[in-house]
Motif scaffolding. Sequence first.
Motif: not given
Length: 97
Positions: A1-6, A16-18, A53-55
């Motif tokens: 999980m990226c920092s933004l989602c966290q 979207y990242h999911h 970071e996202i993937t």
Amino acid sequence: MCSLCQSGGDASVANYHHQINLLLSRLAEPQRRWYVATLLLQPGSLSERRLSEITGIDEKTIRRGLNEMQTDLSSVPEDRQRHEGGGRPPAEKKTVR
Ligand SMILES: [Zn+2]
């Protein structure tokens, strides 16, 4: 999980990242890096670092995928399974509709 989602950022971004990671989870390794490379090629795309970071895929791996995509995958032979082995000979064409 990226920092933004966290950090509980934008829910639509998190979704979207999911979705990206969901798709990646069903792909084989080379396809994973080609997909991420394609995301990177998208106009106005995220940076390599962000995509990594996202993937969770290495930047190095993403760059490799990018290279392969930009050379039309010429360095990567197509899956030969379809052409190999004892498939049925191209029998007479029966068009059943
Ligand atoms: Zn994220």
